[in-house]
Motif scaffolding. Structure first.
Motif, PDB file in Angstrom:
ATOM      1  N   ILE A  94      81.497-116.857  -4.123  1.00 46.56           N
ATOM      2  CA  ILE A  94      82.170-117.002  -5.382  1.00 46.56           C
ATOM      3  C   ILE A  94      81.188-117.669  -6.231  1.00 46.56           C
ATOM      4  CG2 ILE A  94      84.058-117.640  -7.085  1.00 46.56           C
ATOM      5  CD1 ILE A  94      86.097-117.532  -4.468  1.00 46.56           C
ATOM      6  N   VAL A  95      80.788-116.986  -7.425  1.00 44.15           N
ATOM      7  CA  VAL A  95      79.730-117.562  -8.150  1.00 44.15           C
ATOM      8  C   VAL A  95      80.149-117.784  -9.643  1.00 44.15           C
ATOM      9  CG1 VAL A  95      77.888-116.744  -6.891  1.00 44.15           C
ATOM     10  CG2 VAL A  95      78.514-115.167  -8.854  1.00 44.15           C
ATOM     11  N   GLY A  96      79.671-118.616 -10.432  1.00 43.38           N
ATOM     12  CA  GLY A  96      79.951-118.851 -11.851  1.00 43.38           C
ATOM     13  C   GLY A  96      79.154-118.228 -12.844  1.00 43.38           C
ATOM     14  N   GLN A 127      83.898-113.372  -9.776  1.00 44.34           N
ATOM     15  CA  GLN A 127      82.416-112.718  -9.505  1.00 44.34           C
ATOM     16  C   GLN A 127      81.773-113.095  -8.121  1.00 44.34           C
ATOM     17  OE1 GLN A 127      80.055-113.106 -13.874  1.00 44.34           O
ATOM     18  NE2 GLN A 127      80.083-115.026 -12.723  1.00 44.34           N
ATOM     19  N   LEU A 128      81.486-112.165  -7.216  1.00 50.93           N
ATOM     20  CA  LEU A 128      81.349-112.306  -5.970  1.00 50.93           C
ATOM     21  C   LEU A 128      79.825-112.017  -5.896  1.00 50.93           C
ATOM     22  CD1 LEU A 128      84.262-110.974  -4.021  1.00 50.93           C
ATOM     23  CD2 LEU A 128      83.539-113.497  -4.484  1.00 50.93           C
ATOM     24  N   VAL A 129      78.946-112.684  -5.150  1.00 49.57           N
ATOM     25  CA  VAL A 129      77.607-112.160  -4.819  1.00 49.57           C
ATOM     26  C   VAL A 129      77.418-111.978  -3.305  1.00 49.57           C
ATOM     27  CG1 VAL A 129      74.935-112.356  -4.824  1.00 49.57           C
ATOM     28  CG2 VAL A 129      76.180-112.806  -6.923  1.00 49.57           C
ATOM     29  N   ALA A 130      76.965-110.978  -2.776  1.00 47.84           N
ATOM     30  CA  ALA A 130      76.637-110.816  -1.325  1.00 47.84           C
ATOM     31  C   ALA A 130      75.235-111.074  -1.141  1.00 47.84           C
ATOM     32  CB  ALA A 130      76.992-109.426  -0.779  1.00 47.84           C
ATOM     33  N   ARG A 131      74.974-111.728   0.035  1.00 47.21           N
ATOM     34  CA  ARG A 131      73.674-112.138   0.312  1.00 47.21           C
ATOM     35  C   ARG A 131      73.295-111.923   1.783  1.00 47.21           C
ATOM     36  NH1 ARG A 131      74.449-116.017  -3.693  1.00 47.21           N
ATOM     37  NH2 ARG A 131      72.889-116.182  -5.338  1.00 47.21           N
ATOM     38  N   GLY A 180      74.464-107.464  -3.070  1.00 43.50           N
ATOM     39  CA  GLY A 180      75.515-106.793  -3.630  1.00 43.50           C
ATOM     40  C   GLY A 180      76.284-107.748  -4.564  1.00 43.50           C
ATOM     41  N   PHE A 181      77.526-107.005  -5.248  1.00 40.98           N
ATOM     42  CA  PHE A 181      78.033-107.844  -6.213  1.00 40.98           C
ATOM     43  C   PHE A 181      79.476-107.329  -6.323  1.00 40.98           C
ATOM     44  CE2 PHE A 181      76.130-105.026  -9.088  1.00 40.98           C
ATOM     45  CZ  PHE A 181      77.238-104.592  -9.894  1.00 40.98           C
ATOM     46  N   PHE A 182      80.424-108.204  -6.833  1.00 43.38           N
ATOM     47  CA  PHE A 182      81.987-107.508  -7.160  1.00 43.38           C
ATOM     48  C   PHE A 182      82.074-108.496  -8.365  1.00 43.38           C
ATOM     49  CE2 PHE A 182      86.109-108.422  -7.605  1.00 43.38           C
ATOM     50  CZ  PHE A 182      86.676-107.168  -7.354  1.00 43.38           C
ATOM     51  N   GLY A 189      77.763-101.909   5.812  1.00 43.49           N
ATOM     52  CA  GLY A 189      79.016-102.614   5.456  1.00 43.49           C
ATOM     53  C   GLY A 189      79.320-103.830   4.344  1.00 43.49           C
ATOM     54  N   ILE A 190      78.255-103.894   3.399  1.00 40.13           N
ATOM     55  CA  ILE A 190      78.323-104.874   2.498  1.00 40.13           C
ATOM     56  C   ILE A 190      79.382-104.489   1.509  1.00 40.13           C
ATOM     57  CG2 ILE A 190      77.086-106.006   0.725  1.00 40.13           C
ATOM     58  CD1 ILE A 190      74.757-105.617   2.560  1.00 40.13           C
ATOM     59  N   GLY A 191      79.437-103.341   1.346  1.00 33.78           N
ATOM     60  CA  GLY A 191      80.672-103.111   0.213  1.00 33.78           C
ATOM     61  C   GLY A 191      81.918-103.207   0.499  1.00 33.78           C
ATOM     62  N   SER A 192      82.164-102.908   2.052  1.00 32.99           N
ATOM     63  CA  SER A 192      83.459-103.010   2.578  1.00 32.99           C
ATOM     64  C   SER A 192      83.829-104.689   2.857  1.00 32.99           C
ATOM     65  CB  SER A 192      83.478-102.650   4.163  1.00 32.99           C
ATOM     66  OG  SER A 192      83.432-101.241   4.222  1.00 32.99           O
ATOM     67  N   GLN A 193      82.555-105.421   2.955  1.00 32.73           N
ATOM     68  CA  GLN A 193      82.761-106.870   2.891  1.00 32.73           C
ATOM     69  C   GLN A 193      83.047-107.554   1.683  1.00 32.73           C
ATOM     70  OE1 GLN A 193      79.908-108.987   5.352  1.00 32.73           O
ATOM     71  NE2 GLN A 193      79.173-107.017   5.933  1.00 32.73           N
ATOM     72  N   LEU A 194      82.606-107.073   0.557  1.00 32.83           N
ATOM     73  CA  LEU A 194      82.800-107.454  -0.757  1.00 32.83           C
ATOM     74  C   LEU A 194      84.030-107.029  -1.058  1.00 32.83           C
ATOM     75  CD1 LEU A 194      79.558-106.221  -2.594  1.00 32.83           C
ATOM     76  CD2 LEU A 194      80.573-108.964  -2.506  1.00 32.83           C
ATOM     77  N   MET A 195      84.664-105.897  -0.902  1.00 34.19           N
ATOM     78  CA  MET A 195      85.904-105.199  -1.135  1.00 34.19           C
ATOM     79  C   MET A 195      87.033-106.178  -0.511  1.00 34.19           C
ATOM     80  SD  MET A 195      85.683-103.487  -3.926  1.00 34.19           S
ATOM     81  CE  MET A 195      87.429-102.877  -3.934  1.00 34.19           C
TER      82      MET A 195
END
Length: 150
Positions: free
Chosen positions: A8-10, A46-50, A57-59, A84-90
């Motif tokens: 979770i990012v600001g 706001q989520l960022v995947a690394r 990726g982001f959400f 699988g990053i989209g699935s992890q973000l969702m």
């Protein structure tokens, strides 16, 4: 499947999110356009995947109404797709929304974004509507998923 770290990012990470957005989607957007959309919104998430510390990726989402959370934008960088990053973000967004007592999560997806349509169905979302997006000249499919198990 990639072992992405989802954070979770600001607001300080918004430039990174805009950069990813503009690499994934057209037309490009400015940081001001995102800030305007957030104005007056509650519970902006706001989520960022690394993956290996590289942004993958982001959400972005916010409260649509008191019982419904809206998945506004989500994207995975082209070189990180099919991992699988989209699935992890969702799933992270769904978990956050459930923890914050939302009953439903809603998302919209253009008819041309077939991988996201498939992902939404795979994650248990129901199609609840369709409307024409005149700006893009394409149908938007509306999906919802219950977070309460009902």
């Amino acid at each position: 499947m990639a072992d992405a770290i989802i954070d979770i990012v600001g607001a300080d990470e918004l430039p990174l999110i805009i950069d990813m957005y503009n690499q994934i989607f057209r037309p490009a957007k400015t940081i001001e356009s995102f800030r305007r959309r957030y104005t007056g919104r509650h519970n902006v998430l706001q989520l960022v995947a690394r993956v290996k510390e590289k942004p993958a990726g982001f959400f972005l989402g916010f409260e649509l109404k008191p019982d419904t959370f809206f998945a506004w934008f989500y994207g995975v960088m082209p070189d990180a797709r099919r991992m699988g990053i989209g699935s992890q973000l969702m799933e992270a967004a769904q978990s956050w929304a459930a923890q914050h007592e939302y009953e439903t999560i809603r998302l919209e997806c253009h008819n041309t974004h077939r991988p996201m349509l498939h992902l939404a169905i795979e994650l248990g979302y129901d199609i609840v509507g369709l409307h024409w997006d005149a700006d893009r000249g394409d149908n938007l499919i509306m999906f919802e998923k219950s977070l309460t198990g009902r």
